[in-house]
Scaffold this motif. Sequence first.
Motif, PDB file in Angstrom:
ATOM      1  N   GLN A 175      44.376  36.843  42.534  1.00  0.00           N
ATOM      2  CA  GLN A 175      44.592  37.334  41.169  1.00  0.00           C
ATOM      3  C   GLN A 175      45.071  38.791  41.204  1.00  0.00           C
ATOM      4  N   MET A 176      45.720  39.207  40.144  1.00  0.00           N
ATOM      5  CA  MET A 176      46.182  40.595  40.026  1.00  0.00           C
ATOM      6  C   MET A 176      45.218  41.379  39.132  1.00  0.00           C
ATOM      7  N   ILE A 177      44.848  42.562  39.573  1.00  0.00           N
ATOM      8  CA  ILE A 177      44.062  43.488  38.758  1.00  0.00           C
ATOM      9  C   ILE A 177      44.820  44.812  38.708  1.00  0.00           C
ATOM     10  N   ARG A 178      44.415  45.692  37.836  1.00  0.00           N
ATOM     11  CA  ARG A 178      45.012  47.025  37.798  1.00  0.00           C
ATOM     12  C   ARG A 178      43.907  48.057  38.000  1.00  0.00           C
ATOM     13  N   PHE A 179      44.230  49.072  38.781  1.00  0.00           N
ATOM     14  CA  PHE A 179      43.326  50.222  38.935  1.00  0.00           C
ATOM     15  C   PHE A 179      44.100  51.442  38.456  1.00  0.00           C
ATOM     16  N   ASN A 180      43.667  51.984  37.310  1.00  0.00           N
ATOM     17  CA  ASN A 180      44.419  53.089  36.677  1.00  0.00           C
ATOM     18  C   ASN A 180      45.905  52.728  36.512  1.00  0.00           C
ATOM     19  N   ASN A 181      46.132  51.521  36.029  1.00  0.00           N
ATOM     20  CA  ASN A 181      47.494  51.017  35.746  1.00  0.00           C
ATOM     21  C   ASN A 181      48.324  50.683  36.974  1.00  0.00           C
ATOM     22  N   ILE A 182      47.762  50.853  38.180  1.00  0.00           N
ATOM     23  CA  ILE A 182      48.483  50.437  39.391  1.00  0.00           C
ATOM     24  C   ILE A 182      48.040  49.009  39.717  1.00  0.00           C
ATOM     25  N   PRO A 183      48.971  48.061  39.779  1.00  0.00           N
ATOM     26  CA  PRO A 183      48.588  46.663  40.045  1.00  0.00           C
ATOM     27  C   PRO A 183      48.202  46.448  41.514  1.00  0.00           C
ATOM     28  N   PHE A 184      47.142  45.662  41.731  1.00  0.00           N
ATOM     29  CA  PHE A 184      46.691  45.287  43.079  1.00  0.00           C
ATOM     30  C   PHE A 184      46.470  43.776  43.127  1.00  0.00           C
ATOM     31  N   LYS A 185      46.820  43.198  44.231  1.00  0.00           N
ATOM     32  CA  LYS A 185      46.506  41.781  44.433  1.00  0.00           C
ATOM     33  C   LYS A 185      45.171  41.681  45.178  1.00  0.00           C
ATOM     34  N   VAL A 186      44.246  40.925  44.614  1.00  0.00           N
ATOM     35  CA  VAL A 186      42.934  40.784  45.253  1.00  0.00           C
ATOM     36  C   VAL A 186      43.064  39.803  46.414  1.00  0.00           C
ATOM     37  N   ILE A 187      42.750  40.287  47.629  1.00  0.00           N
ATOM     38  CA  ILE A 187      42.863  39.412  48.807  1.00  0.00           C
ATOM     39  C   ILE A 187      41.498  39.129  49.443  1.00  0.00           C
ATOM     40  N   GLY A 188      40.438  39.764  48.937  1.00  0.00           N
ATOM     41  CA  GLY A 188      39.120  39.514  49.515  1.00  0.00           C
ATOM     42  C   GLY A 188      37.992  39.993  48.610  1.00  0.00           C
ATOM     43  N   VAL A 189      36.821  39.357  48.775  1.00  0.00           N
ATOM     44  CA  VAL A 189      35.609  39.763  48.055  1.00  0.00           C
ATOM     45  C   VAL A 189      34.549  40.109  49.095  1.00  0.00           C
ATOM     46  N   LEU A 190      33.930  41.276  48.951  1.00  0.00           N
ATOM     47  CA  LEU A 190      32.933  41.737  49.924  1.00  0.00           C
ATOM     48  C   LEU A 190      31.617  41.004  49.745  1.00  0.00           C
ATOM     49  N   GLU A 191      30.868  40.884  50.836  1.00  0.00           N
ATOM     50  CA  GLU A 191      29.540  40.280  50.726  1.00  0.00           C
ATOM     51  C   GLU A 191      28.638  41.196  49.897  1.00  0.00           C
ATOM     52  N   VAL A 192      27.623  40.601  49.265  1.00  0.00           N
ATOM     53  CA  VAL A 192      26.717  41.360  48.402  1.00  0.00           C
ATOM     54  C   VAL A 192      25.827  42.259  49.258  1.00  0.00           C
ATOM     55  N   LYS A 193      25.781  43.560  48.920  1.00  0.00           N
ATOM     56  CA  LYS A 193      24.952  44.517  49.674  1.00  0.00           C
ATOM     57  C   LYS A 193      23.808  45.089  48.834  1.00  0.00           C
ATOM     58  N   GLY A 194      23.944  45.082  47.516  1.00  0.00           N
ATOM     59  CA  GLY A 194      22.899  45.647  46.658  1.00  0.00           C
ATOM     60  C   GLY A 194      22.917  47.168  46.653  1.00  0.00           C
ATOM     61  N   GLU A 195      21.805  47.763  46.206  1.00  0.00           N
ATOM     62  CA  GLU A 195      21.717  49.226  46.135  1.00  0.00           C
ATOM     63  C   GLU A 195      21.311  49.792  47.483  1.00  0.00           C
ATOM     64  N   ASN A 196      21.822  50.987  47.779  1.00  0.00           N
ATOM     65  CA  ASN A 196      21.392  51.658  49.005  1.00  0.00           C
ATOM     66  C   ASN A 196      20.190  52.552  48.717  1.00  0.00           C
TER      67      ASN A 196
END
Length: 406
Positions: A175-196
């Motif tokens: 999927q495509m997302i934007r970060f501050n109007n710059i488009p990025f293609k999502v190629i991965g999802v990180l494993e859940v780490k929780g709070e440090n």
Amino acid sequence: MRLLNLFKIAFKAIVLNKMRTLLTMLGIIIGVASVIAMLAIGEGSKESIRENISSMGSNIITIRPASASSGGVRASADEMQTLTLKDYEAVKDQATFLSYATPLVTGKGQVINGSNNWPSSIYGVNPDYLKIKVVDLQSGSMFTDAEVKTASKVALIGQTVVDNVFPDGQDPIGQMIRFNNIPFKVIGVLEVKGENTFGQDQDDVVIAPYTTVQKRILAIDYINQIMASAISEDDAPNAVTEVSEIMRIQHQISNPNKDDFSVQSMEELISTFSSTSEMLTLLLVAVASISLLIGGIGIMNIMYVSVKERTKEIGLRMAVGAKGADILMQFLIEAVLISITGGILGVLLGLASTMFIEKFLNWPTSVALYSIVISFAVCAVTGIFFGWYPARKASALDPIIALRYE
């Protein structure tokens, strides 16, 4: 045999005054239980801090700009622009105690997917970042060195970002997302780490090639920090020394006191937090030890009363042949029996309190054997120390005066 008889006499004297003995023991019981519980909380906190920091990468080395002054104005480390890609390349090529290294640039902004958006942080790194941080992918794949070179607009996102910009359960991969109007293609999802350890949500993050973040998001040519991992935890101190030397050569610094950078290992961070935890533990133990002191004073008080009440008995025993040493031992054994029995009950109460704290308050605890041994030893010393003077006074009584005592 004589010692056994003295134990029997002391035991009978304690049994005859059960309630008074129990009240005398209370100070010792509460003191020992408090010391064990406080030390268990302190040890549990230290282990928890070490585990949490280790989960972030126990052998991580970070190189950051140091604060500096120019024209009388002191600039913070975050504003310094003294780290460059040449520094990263020098560290990567010359350091022998490092296994991985990455430049790191960071920024904040809004992640947008259609009508959904979420404020988050973006980390610009190279493919080694996941190995340094010991993070796996939940799905998808990491970007490649080729994508870093071409400043590709690809990104990995954490679970918090997924939950907020893909709330309908849509698979974010591709999927495509934007970060501050710059488009990025999502190629991965990180494993859940929780709070440090610092309460920071490690899943609220977007990761992209550092070249992309430098050029398209931040428009800078410097880097915020260099992150690396030592070959092992044992090599971390050597890695810090080696990296510091490389950086001094890079920045042409001859005096270590004028370093315009700082190199820190996670071990130093663990040590700093552990020291703080140890100081708090010592403070709590000192407060709890006051109960032991009050318990000792209670034993001394009750032994004085006992000597007064049994003055005639002392006189009678001395009249039929008991020596001063026998009387001293009798009352000393009685004081030690009270304190040690109180110590045993205190240890049991301390262990029960520790289990209660961990189960119902969810505080990390760890009972160390040394805390039980020390508490028990302090009880024995308390009994001897505070029982000695009343026992000495009883042994010094004149038999004739004692027999006449009303």
